[in-house]
Structure formats: C-alpha cells, structure tokens
Write a protein that holds these residues in place. Structure first.
Motif, PDB file in Angstrom:
ATOM      1  N   CYS A   1      68.463  26.199 -69.939  1.00  0.00           N
ATOM      2  CA  CYS A   1      69.087  24.888 -69.767  1.00  0.00           C
ATOM      3  C   CYS A   1      70.580  24.989 -70.033  1.00  0.00           C
TER       4      CYS A   1
ATOM      5  N   ASN B   1      76.852  21.296 -63.107  1.00  0.00           N
ATOM      6  CA  ASN B   1      75.703  20.937 -63.932  1.00  0.00           C
ATOM      7  C   ASN B   1      75.508  19.429 -63.945  1.00  0.00           C
TER       8      ASN B   1
ATOM      9  N   VAL C   1      75.154  15.841 -70.416  1.00  0.00           N
ATOM     10  CA  VAL C   1      74.265  16.010 -69.267  1.00  0.00           C
ATOM     11  C   VAL C   1      73.592  17.362 -69.456  1.00  0.00           C
TER      12      VAL C   1
ATOM     13  N   THR D   1      67.429  17.183 -64.453  1.00  0.00           N
ATOM     14  CA  THR D   1      68.656  16.771 -65.148  1.00  0.00           C
ATOM     15  C   THR D   1      68.421  15.464 -65.883  1.00  0.00           C
TER      16      THR D   1
ATOM     17  N   VAL E   1      63.891  19.143 -70.312  1.00  0.00           N
ATOM     18  CA  VAL E   1      64.345  19.585 -68.983  1.00  0.00           C
ATOM     19  C   VAL E   1      63.745  20.934 -68.595  1.00  0.00           C
TER      20      VAL E   1
ATOM     21  N   THR F   1      70.760  20.027 -67.898  1.00  0.00           N
ATOM     22  CA  THR F   1      69.960  20.421 -66.741  1.00  0.00           C
ATOM     23  C   THR F   1      69.116  21.632 -67.105  1.00  0.00           C
TER      24      THR F   1
ATOM     25  N   GLY G   1      74.040  18.218 -60.750  1.00  0.00           N
ATOM     26  CA  GLY G   1      72.605  18.434 -60.674  1.00  0.00           C
ATOM     27  C   GLY G   1      72.132  19.869 -60.657  1.00  0.00           C
TER      28      GLY G   1
END
Length: 195
Positions: A132, A180, A115, A83, A51, A117, A183
């Motif tokens: 991140c 997060n 998740v 993401t 990412v 991002t 997105g």
C-alpha cells in the motif's frame, strides 16, 4: 521475485477510468476485466489492512473466473487496486449521497488527511504480491457554496472521500505521489514489480 515485462499483457481488475488512463500513460499493456465484489471493510482493519485486503479480494475474484487465461499465458498478471481517504484514522470510502459527500468535503478541506491505495499483483511466477502507498493532502478550507458547486459539477459519489484531485482547486500541499491520489501509484508499481 520475477518481475513482469510491462509490454506483456496484464488484466486490470478495475473499471476505473483514472486507473485505465494512468496505465495507458505509462505504456503498460492491459485489458480490463473488472472485479465483481462487495467492498466490505472490517471495522477492526487499519486503513492499510483495508486497502490491501480489498485489492487482494478483487484480484482473487478475477483470477477465479479467468485462471485459464493466465495458464495459457494470454495474460501475465492481474493488477487490482483499492483507494480510500483517511481522516483522523477514520476510513472514508465513496459517499452514499450528496449530503454525506458535503460532510466529507467540509471536513477534508479543514484537516490534513491521507489517500491510501492498496495494490495487488498476481502472477503465476510470484503468486500474490500486495503493498500500500500513502499520500498526505492538505487543502484550503472550502465555503458552503464552493462545496455545493463542486458537488453539482462533479461525480462525487464515485470518488473516495467525494473528491477528485484532478478537478479541485483547493489543494494547498501534496506530500507523496499524485498518481496514488488519482487511483494508482504507477511509478512505484513499475519500480517494484515491472521491468
């Protein structure tokens, strides 16, 4: 590091309606100039490396085309993000078709996942600053019919892991920043890079 005034205009290197909405909610001044890259993930990258690298590539792409706007101070920074969803250390991007979306949702609804991002901010003062952010998600198991109904009524091919957190009812627990998952971890971005 010189922080960016959130009232000074920035470029959002993304066409994501969710990211645009989040920046608007937090009163950050921005203009959308989407990056145009092919998102290829090296199989040797960890999810965090993936990412960060993709968000950096997006920022670089926009900067190459619009460096003059930064030099003339029409914009003060470029913000990009990427993401992904991670299940058992495997990266799940956007599904290629509804069958792949079904498989992703089935597996995600039965296992804790993350998740992740990556965010990259470029400014003339600081160059590239990337980081991140990780949020853990636990869902209730979804039946075959519920998954099919979800696929039929949501744009699953545009979402990492095929799930739109804002349009799903089966979330048992979120550990971390909900933004997060949507997105863009805006609160953390503001704290780290903006004044």
């Amino acid at each position: 590091m010189q922080k960016i005034n959130k009232k000074h205009p920035i470029i959002l290197a993304s066409n994501s309606p969710q990211r645009k909405r989040l920046l608007e909610e937090f009163a950050i001044s921005f203009t959308v100039i989407p990056a145009n890259i092919t998102e290829n993930i090296n199989e040797n990258w960890t999810p965090k490396q993936a990412v960060i690298e993709l968000s950096r590539q997006k920022a670089e792409n926009v900067i190459q085309q619009h460096q003059i706007l930064l030099q003339q101070r029409k914009f003060f920074a470029v913000l990009s993000a990427d993401t992904i969803v991670v299940l058992n250390n495997k990266i799940l991007g956007k599904p290629k078709n509804n069958n792949e979306a079904y498989e992703m949702i089935w597996n995600l609804s039965r296992s804790k996942h993350q998740v992740v991002t990556g965010v990259c901010i470029y400014s003339l003062a600081n160059g590239y600053c990337c980081d991140c952010f990780v949020t853990d998600i636990e869902m209730e198991p979804m039946s075959q019919q519920k998954i099919q109904d979800y696929i039929n009524t949501n744009n699953v091919l545009e979402r990492a892991g095929a799930i739109d957190i804002e349009n799903i009812q089966n979330i048992r627990k979120i550990d971390g920043d909900l933004h997060n998952v949507i997105g863009l971890p805006v609160k953390q971005i503001l704290k780290k890079w903006f004044v």
